[in-house]
Structure formats: structure tokens, C-alpha cells
Design a protein around this motif. Structure first.
Motif, PDB file in Angstrom:
ATOM      1  N   GLY A   1      53.749  -9.563  -5.667  1.00  0.00           N
ATOM      2  CA  GLY A   1      53.152 -10.147  -6.865  1.00  0.00           C
ATOM      3  C   GLY A   1      52.775 -11.607  -6.699  1.00  0.00           C
ATOM      4  N   ASN A   2      52.549 -11.988  -5.463  1.00  0.00           N
ATOM      5  CA  ASN A   2      52.250 -13.386  -5.177  1.00  0.00           C
ATOM      6  C   ASN A   2      50.764 -13.679  -5.376  1.00  0.00           C
ATOM      7  OD1 ASN A   2      51.864 -15.875  -4.109  1.00  0.00           O
ATOM      8  ND2 ASN A   2      53.012 -15.493  -2.216  1.00  0.00           N
ATOM      9  N   PRO A   3      50.422 -14.482  -6.391  1.00  0.00           N
ATOM     10  CA  PRO A   3      48.996 -14.724  -6.645  1.00  0.00           C
ATOM     11  C   PRO A   3      48.310 -15.430  -5.486  1.00  0.00           C
ATOM     12  CG  PRO A   3      50.404 -15.909  -8.216  1.00  0.00           C
ATOM     13  CD  PRO A   3      51.317 -15.150  -7.330  1.00  0.00           C
ATOM     14  N   LYS A   4      49.086 -16.167  -4.673  1.00  0.00           N
ATOM     15  CA  LYS A   4      48.451 -16.866  -3.546  1.00  0.00           C
ATOM     16  C   LYS A   4      47.939 -15.883  -2.511  1.00  0.00           C
ATOM     17  CE  LYS A   4      50.634 -21.364  -3.531  1.00  0.00           C
ATOM     18  NZ  LYS A   4      52.057 -21.706  -3.504  1.00  0.00           N
ATOM     19  N   VAL A   5      48.559 -14.700  -2.446  1.00  0.00           N
ATOM     20  CA  VAL A   5      48.099 -13.676  -1.519  1.00  0.00           C
ATOM     21  C   VAL A   5      47.107 -12.759  -2.226  1.00  0.00           C
ATOM     22  CG1 VAL A   5      48.797 -11.804   0.011  1.00  0.00           C
ATOM     23  CG2 VAL A   5      50.319 -13.748  -0.348  1.00  0.00           C
ATOM     24  N   LEU A   6      47.450 -12.366  -3.426  1.00  0.00           N
ATOM     25  CA  LEU A   6      46.666 -11.350  -4.136  1.00  0.00           C
ATOM     26  C   LEU A   6      45.252 -11.827  -4.456  1.00  0.00           C
ATOM     27  CD1 LEU A   6      49.167  -9.731  -6.632  1.00  0.00           C
ATOM     28  CD2 LEU A   6      47.937  -8.620  -4.772  1.00  0.00           C
ATOM     29  N   THR A   7      45.132 -13.043  -4.978  1.00  0.00           N
ATOM     30  CA  THR A   7      43.820 -13.484  -5.425  1.00  0.00           C
ATOM     31  C   THR A   7      42.809 -13.577  -4.274  1.00  0.00           C
ATOM     32  OG1 THR A   7      44.971 -14.658  -7.167  1.00  0.00           O
ATOM     33  CG2 THR A   7      42.649 -15.163  -6.884  1.00  0.00           C
ATOM     34  N   PRO A   8      43.169 -14.201  -3.142  1.00  0.00           N
ATOM     35  CA  PRO A   8      42.184 -14.204  -2.042  1.00  0.00           C
ATOM     36  C   PRO A   8      41.915 -12.811  -1.480  1.00  0.00           C
ATOM     37  CG  PRO A   8      43.944 -15.786  -1.635  1.00  0.00           C
ATOM     38  CD  PRO A   8      44.367 -14.962  -2.798  1.00  0.00           C
ATOM     39  N   ALA A   9      42.898 -11.928  -1.555  1.00  0.00           N
ATOM     40  CA  ALA A   9      42.728 -10.609  -0.960  1.00  0.00           C
ATOM     41  C   ALA A   9      42.069  -9.628  -1.920  1.00  0.00           C
ATOM     42  CB  ALA A   9      44.080 -10.061  -0.504  1.00  0.00           C
ATOM     43  N   THR A  10      41.753 -10.084  -3.128  1.00  0.00           N
ATOM     44  CA  THR A  10      41.208  -9.179  -4.142  1.00  0.00           C
ATOM     45  C   THR A  10      40.072  -8.285  -3.659  1.00  0.00           C
ATOM     46  OG1 THR A  10      41.862 -10.686  -5.887  1.00  0.00           O
ATOM     47  CG2 THR A  10      40.176  -9.086  -6.437  1.00  0.00           C
ATOM     48  N   PRO A  11      39.028  -8.850  -3.002  1.00  0.00           N
ATOM     49  CA  PRO A  11      37.908  -7.965  -2.613  1.00  0.00           C
ATOM     50  C   PRO A  11      38.347  -6.817  -1.713  1.00  0.00           C
ATOM     51  CG  PRO A  11      37.303 -10.267  -2.359  1.00  0.00           C
ATOM     52  CD  PRO A  11      38.769 -10.247  -2.643  1.00  0.00           C
ATOM     53  N   GLY A  12      39.175  -7.134  -0.731  1.00  0.00           N
ATOM     54  CA  GLY A  12      39.617  -6.092   0.192  1.00  0.00           C
ATOM     55  C   GLY A  12      40.456  -5.045  -0.508  1.00  0.00           C
ATOM     56  N   LEU A  13      41.391  -5.475  -1.329  1.00  0.00           N
ATOM     57  CA  LEU A  13      42.270  -4.543  -2.035  1.00  0.00           C
ATOM     58  C   LEU A  13      41.448  -3.664  -2.979  1.00  0.00           C
ATOM     59  CD1 LEU A  13      45.282  -6.894  -2.849  1.00  0.00           C
ATOM     60  CD2 LEU A  13      44.965  -5.352  -0.920  1.00  0.00           C
ATOM     61  N   TYR A  14      40.480  -4.302  -3.631  1.00  0.00           N
ATOM     62  CA  TYR A  14      39.597  -3.584  -4.545  1.00  0.00           C
ATOM     63  C   TYR A  14      38.923  -2.418  -3.834  1.00  0.00           C
ATOM     64  CZ  TYR A  14      35.525  -2.923  -7.608  1.00  0.00           C
ATOM     65  OH  TYR A  14      34.561  -2.402  -8.412  1.00  0.00           O
ATOM     66  N   TRP A  15      38.338  -2.695  -2.669  1.00  0.00           N
ATOM     67  CA  TRP A  15      37.564  -1.644  -2.002  1.00  0.00           C
ATOM     68  C   TRP A  15      38.454  -0.607  -1.342  1.00  0.00           C
ATOM     69  CZ3 TRP A  15      33.134  -0.247  -3.470  1.00  0.00           C
ATOM     70  CH2 TRP A  15      32.274  -1.180  -4.055  1.00  0.00           C
ATOM     71  N   ILE A  16      39.651  -1.014  -0.939  1.00  0.00           N
ATOM     72  CA  ILE A  16      40.573  -0.008  -0.397  1.00  0.00           C
ATOM     73  C   ILE A  16      41.005   0.943  -1.510  1.00  0.00           C
ATOM     74  CG2 ILE A  16      42.855   0.337   0.623  1.00  0.00           C
ATOM     75  CD1 ILE A  16      42.375  -2.194   2.240  1.00  0.00           C
ATOM     76  N   ALA A  17      41.210   0.371  -2.702  1.00  0.00           N
ATOM     77  CA  ALA A  17      41.533   1.226  -3.852  1.00  0.00           C
ATOM     78  C   ALA A  17      40.385   2.200  -4.128  1.00  0.00           C
ATOM     79  CB  ALA A  17      41.815   0.378  -5.085  1.00  0.00           C
ATOM     80  N   VAL A  18      39.146   1.702  -4.006  1.00  0.00           N
ATOM     81  CA  VAL A  18      37.989   2.585  -4.213  1.00  0.00           C
ATOM     82  C   VAL A  18      37.994   3.719  -3.189  1.00  0.00           C
ATOM     83  CG1 VAL A  18      35.470   2.747  -4.111  1.00  0.00           C
ATOM     84  CG2 VAL A  18      36.545   0.825  -5.282  1.00  0.00           C
ATOM     85  N   LEU A  19      38.229   3.361  -1.909  1.00  0.00           N
ATOM     86  CA  LEU A  19      38.188   4.376  -0.853  1.00  0.00           C
ATOM     87  C   LEU A  19      39.240   5.463  -1.083  1.00  0.00           C
ATOM     88  CD1 LEU A  19      37.601   2.506   2.515  1.00  0.00           C
ATOM     89  CD2 LEU A  19      36.055   3.981   1.256  1.00  0.00           C
ATOM     90  N   LEU A  20      40.458   5.025  -1.426  1.00  0.00           N
ATOM     91  CA  LEU A  20      41.527   6.001  -1.628  1.00  0.00           C
ATOM     92  C   LEU A  20      41.196   6.913  -2.812  1.00  0.00           C
ATOM     93  CD1 LEU A  20      44.657   3.754  -0.991  1.00  0.00           C
ATOM     94  CD2 LEU A  20      43.633   5.435   0.525  1.00  0.00           C
ATOM     95  N   SER A  21      40.644   6.311  -3.860  1.00  0.00           N
ATOM     96  CA  SER A  21      40.285   7.124  -5.022  1.00  0.00           C
ATOM     97  C   SER A  21      39.131   8.067  -4.693  1.00  0.00           C
ATOM     98  CB  SER A  21      39.884   6.224  -6.190  1.00  0.00           C
ATOM     99  OG  SER A  21      40.814   5.188  -6.348  1.00  0.00           O
ATOM    100  N   LEU A  22      38.227   7.570  -3.837  1.00  0.00           N
ATOM    101  CA  LEU A  22      37.092   8.405  -3.426  1.00  0.00           C
ATOM    102  C   LEU A  22      37.582   9.702  -2.789  1.00  0.00           C
ATOM    103  CD1 LEU A  22      33.966   8.680  -2.661  1.00  0.00           C
ATOM    104  CD2 LEU A  22      34.642   7.713  -0.490  1.00  0.00           C
ATOM    105  N   LEU A  23      38.629   9.574  -1.958  1.00  0.00           N
ATOM    106  CA  LEU A  23      39.177  10.764  -1.300  1.00  0.00           C
ATOM    107  C   LEU A  23      39.592  11.798  -2.340  1.00  0.00           C
ATOM    108  CD1 LEU A  23      41.410   9.195   1.464  1.00  0.00           C
ATOM    109  CD2 LEU A  23      39.223  10.355   1.750  1.00  0.00           C
ATOM    110  N   LEU A  24      40.278  11.313  -3.376  1.00  0.00           N
ATOM    111  CA  LEU A  24      40.719  12.236  -4.433  1.00  0.00           C
ATOM    112  C   LEU A  24      39.521  12.850  -5.139  1.00  0.00           C
ATOM    113  CD1 LEU A  24      43.804  10.744  -6.250  1.00  0.00           C
ATOM    114  CD2 LEU A  24      43.644  12.188  -4.257  1.00  0.00           C
ATOM    115  N   ALA A  25      38.547  11.980  -5.476  1.00  0.00           N
ATOM    116  CA  ALA A  25      37.396  12.470  -6.232  1.00  0.00           C
ATOM    117  C   ALA A  25      36.640  13.534  -5.444  1.00  0.00           C
ATOM    118  CB  ALA A  25      36.473  11.295  -6.576  1.00  0.00           C
ATOM    119  N   VAL A  26      36.416  13.249  -4.163  1.00  0.00           N
ATOM    120  CA  VAL A  26      35.689  14.214  -3.333  1.00  0.00           C
ATOM    121  C   VAL A  26      36.480  15.512  -3.198  1.00  0.00           C
ATOM    122  CG1 VAL A  26      34.827  14.674  -1.011  1.00  0.00           C
ATOM    123  CG2 VAL A  26      34.455  12.452  -2.044  1.00  0.00           C
TER     124      VAL A  26
END
Lengths: 228, 246
Positions: free
Chosen positions: A37-62
Motif C-alpha cells: 500500500g505504499n503510494p511511492k511505489v503504487l503511483t509511479p507503477a500505476t500504468p503498468g499495474l493497470y494494463w496487467i490488470a487488463v490482461l488478466l481480466s482479458l483472459l477471463l473474458a475471452v
């Protein structure tokens, strides 16, 4: 014709959305827990985490989408309706695209709330363009590989193995474009600020890959379905 | 037992000759790479990794190119035959070995020269992707289904995976990062004559090794197919023979 089928599919797959969307949020929460829950890590990493979440969800959707299709031989019925394979592909990919766009909106709200993501002024256009292009590419390749692994016993394990490496260029491009839009990424040369304009070349890359995946899908869908 | 199945070994006189030539090439590569060629002015002894690294890269490209071309020939209806599917699968397996060899030698060299095994450089990343994509290609080849279905699926996956090869190749030009660009050029190579020759020995050896492995792997594939087609027949014949004897 394709649009009508697409709509029907959407109605049918609303069930899937009720599971995929919560899953995406769970992934966002997990990243939060995993990174303390460290904002110093989470905020800069947001774009990457966002798209990894998309990819994982994509697997389920497909997976869901094609599980529904093969369950009662619905896919065979669709093919017998006389549609071209390319038309089928477009319809399937469009349905997936709609799902992905909804997913994107939910996830975007999620990262803004949970990871304190802040768009820089003028980043909206870049954000939306790259999100749409990436979703388009993911929908195309997801549809192709979803159909390929549909109905095989090893579907759950095979689909991630096939889909994730091929989607990696999209992940890279989309993450970079989002970094520019959020103004988070660290470019070693100019300290920790990425110029907004630095995001656009990545959008170009996304467009190229989306085009390639769509083209491959249109060509390959026919031969693959011949007797699948 | 059966007159349909004649293949009993995967080697022929031709492949044995090729095997001996490959072995000679390996010895020559080792000799030139480790003993005869001089150490590099900048890199010292670690340059010797390249006599394996570059040929392995060439073997990777060659093998996956054959996979892609065979896959296309399989999908194209006029040239469709089980042969192309067999060749595509055989070539991909060998290509994976070359890719792994290329990555391992590259990583060891990187540890000596860059100080780390791995960097998220464009060429390294795209090569890692290439490896996992062809591993998933092999996974697709092992799916259940008819031989025809399997061949069609894997052909599609093989062609898509091959799209990464030009990306790997051009990555050093498109994104100028850590990995250096092509050293060997046809004209004005800035490289010591003996070193250049060692490279060529390595390259030729890689091609020989590829051909030799292909011949064997292809024959194993033929035996597999023969087993698929005649296996049941054979078993029936054996049972019948037993019945007659009893």
C-alpha cells in the motif's frame, strides 16, 4: 448483420461482465496489498499495474466468451448461418472490444481512487487514444486465440500461455503511453518526468500492432475454423 | 511385421555423413573459437562467447523461418500436406534449442561485460518473448484433436510467433539500447581476419547441425505418423498371429 449478432452477444455476455469486472478490481486491490500500500511505489507503477490488470481480466473474458459459445454447439450454429469467417471474427472481436472498453473505464476509476493516479492536463486525448487502440489489438488477438483454444481440454492453461507473450508488445506500448499521460514514468535521461509528447510514438506502435493483429485474425480465422 | 512400415532407424548414409561433418564443424569451431583466434582488444577473452552466440542466433532465425514457411505452405490449400506440418514442428523444436543456447551464451557474456546477466533491452526482451512464444507453439502441437486440426492450429500460432523474428532482428536499430548492432557486414567489416573466419566456421557448423537434427527429427515425425496410421493395424495383426499360433 454482424452488428446485430454482436449485440446479441453483448446481451449474452453481460453475465461474464459481472464476474470479470469484480475480478479486475480484486487484482487492483491485490497489487495494493502486495506492494504494501505504499503510494511511492503504487503511483509511479500505476500504468503498468493497470494494463496487467487488463490482461488478466482479458483472459477471463475471452475464456468465458468461448466457453459460452462451445457449450451448446452455439458456435457451430453461428457458422452454419452462412456468415463469412472474417465476419464472424469481426463480430467476436467487436463484442470483446466493447467489454474491454467498459473494463477500461472501471479500471481507470479504480486506479484514480486507489492509487492516487492523476492525469496531467492534456493527457486525456492520449489516454483515450492509447486505451482504445490497445483494446482493439487485444480484442483481435484475444478472439483469434480464444477460438483456437476453445473446446480443447487444456483451454485454461493454454490460453494464457498463448495470449500473454503475444500481447506483451501492447503492454509495453500502452504502459509507456499511459506513463506519459499520467506523467509518472522515469526516463533516466531527464529525471522523473516524461514529456506528454513522448507518449505519441508509443501510440503509433500500438496502432501498428493492432493493425497487424486484426489483419492476422481476418486471414487466419477462416482456415482455423474449417473443421474446428 | 508389416510391409507398410519400413523405417527402422532415423539415420541414413547421407545423415551419417552430415553428422560427421557437423562433428568436425563443432571441433573446428571450438579450435578456432577457443585456441586459434586472438582475444579481443576491448573485450578480452569473453569475445569467444560470440563464436557460439552468433551462430546460435543464425540457427534460430533459420529454424523459425522454416517453421513459418512450412506453416504457410500447410495452410495454403494447394500445397497442404502432413509433410509441411511435420517439418514446421521439427524445425520449431530445434529453433528453441538454438534460442536457448543464444540466450545462455549471451547472458554469460553479459555478466562478464555488462556486469549483469539480464537487462531489459529491446533485443533481450524480444528474444525472451520469442522463446516463450515458440514454447507455447509446442504446447499447441500437443493439443488433442485430429492430426488435421492440430496442424492447422499450430500453423496459425507458428506464423504469429514468427512475426517476432524481424522484431528481434531489427530491435537493435529501432531502439538503440544496450545490445550492439550487427557486427558482421558483407562489406567493410571492422574485424580481424582470423576472428571473421572463426565466425564463419561457427555459422557453417550451426547450419550443418540444423540440417542434421532436422533429418533425424523429421524421420522421427514420419515414424510417429506411421504409428498413428498403422499402429492399430499392426496390433491387430499381432493378435491374429497369436490366435493362429494358439
Amino acid at each position: 448483420l454482424v452488428a446485430a449478432k454482436d449485440l446479441r452477444l453483448e446481451l449474452r455476455s453481460r453475465v461474464a461482465l459481472m464476474q470479470v469486472l469484480p475480478f479486475a478490481l480484486v487484482v487492483l486491490l491485490l497489487f495494493g496489498f502486495g506492494l504494501d500500500g505504499n503510494p511511492k511505489v503504487l503511483t509511479p507503477a500505476t500504468p503498468g499495474l493497470y494494463w496487467i490488470a487488463v490482461l488478466l481480466s482479458l483472459l477471463l473474458a475471452v475464456g468465458r466468451m468461448f466457453a459460452l459459445e462451445t457449450a451448446d454447439g452455439a458456435f457451430d450454429a453461428l457458422r452454419m448461418s452462412g456468415l463469412e469467417p472474417a465476419g464472424l471474427f469481426v463480430g467476436k472481436a467487436l463484442a470483446l472490444l466493447v467489454e474491454l472498453l467498459i473494463l477500461n473505464i472501471v479500471l481507470f476509476v479504480g486506479v484514480v481512487v486507489l492509487y492516487d493516479g492523476r492525469l496531467r492536463s492534456g493527457g486525456v486525448v492520449l489516454l483515450v487514444t492509447s486505451a482504445v487502440l490497445t483494446s482493439l489489438g487485444l480484442a483481435a488477438i484475444g478472439t483469434l486465440y480464444g477460438a483456437l483454444s476453445a473446446g480443447t481440454a487444456a483451454r485454461e492453461t493454454l490460453l494464457p500461455l498463448l495470449l500473454l507473450p503475444v500481447a506483451a508488445p501492447l503492454l509495453i506500448g500502452a504502459t509507456r503511453a499511459f506513463e506519459a499521460a499520467f506523467g509518472t514514468g522515469c526516463d533516466t535521461k531527464e529525471g522523473c518526468v516524461v514529456e506528454l509528447s513522448a507518449g505519441w510514438p508509443w501510440v503509433g506502435l500500438l496502432a501498428v500492432f493492432a493493425a497487424i493483429f486484426i489483419a492476422v485474425g481476418l486471414i487466419a480465422f477462416g482456415p482455423m475454423l474449417e473443421d474446428a | 511385421v508389416s510391409n507398410n512400415v519400413k523405417i527402422t532407424s532415423t539415420s541414413t548414409r547421407g545423415s551419417r555423413l552430415l553428422g560427421v561433418a557437423t562433428l568436425a564443424g563443432v571441433v573446428a569451431t571450438l579450435a578456432f573459437g577457443l585456441l586459434i583466434s586472438p582475444p579481443d582488444i576491448n573485450q578480452g577473452e569473453s569475445v569467444r562467447f560470440f563464436y557460439l552466440h552468433v551462430p546460435a542466433a543464425a540457427g534460430t532465425y533459420l529454424a523459425f523461418l522454416v517453421t513459418a514457411v512450412s506453416s504457410i505452405l500447410f495452410l495454403w490449400k494447394r500445397t497442404r500436406s502432413a509433410t509441411w506440418d511435420r517439418l514446421a514442428g521439427a524445425s520449431a523444436e530445434i529453433g528453441i534449442v538454438f534460442t536457448a543456447l543464444m540466450l545462455v551464451t549471451g547472458m554469460m557474456w553479459g555478466r562478464l561485460t555488462w556486469g549483469v546477466y539480464w537487462r531489459w533491452d529491446a533485443r533481450l526482451s524480444s528474444t525472451a518473448l520469442l522463446l516463450v512464444m515458440f514454447l507455447s507453439y509446442l504446447a499447441v502441437r500437443r493439443l488433442e484433436g485430429t492430426a488435421e486440426q492440430r496442424a492447422r492450429r499450430s500453423a496459425v500460432v507458428g506464423i504469429i510467433a514468427f512475426l517476432d523474428v524481424p522484431i528481434v532482428h531489427k530491435s537493435v536499430d529501432w531502439w538503440q539500447t544496450l545490445h550492439q548492432g550487427a557486427t558482421l557486414k558483407l562489406k567493410d567489416s571492422q574485424i580481424n581476419g582470423l576472428m571473421l573466419f572463426s565466425f564463419f566456421v561457427g555459422l557453417i557448423t550451426a547450419v550443418l547441425a540444423y540440417l542434421w537434427l532436422m533429418m533425424h527429427r523429421n524421420r522421427i515425425g514420419m515414424m510417429d505418423q506411421a504409428l498413428d496410421e498403422h499402429g492399430l493395424e499392426l496390433a491387430l495383426q499381432e493378435r491374429r498371429a497369436e490366435a493362429v499360433r494358439a
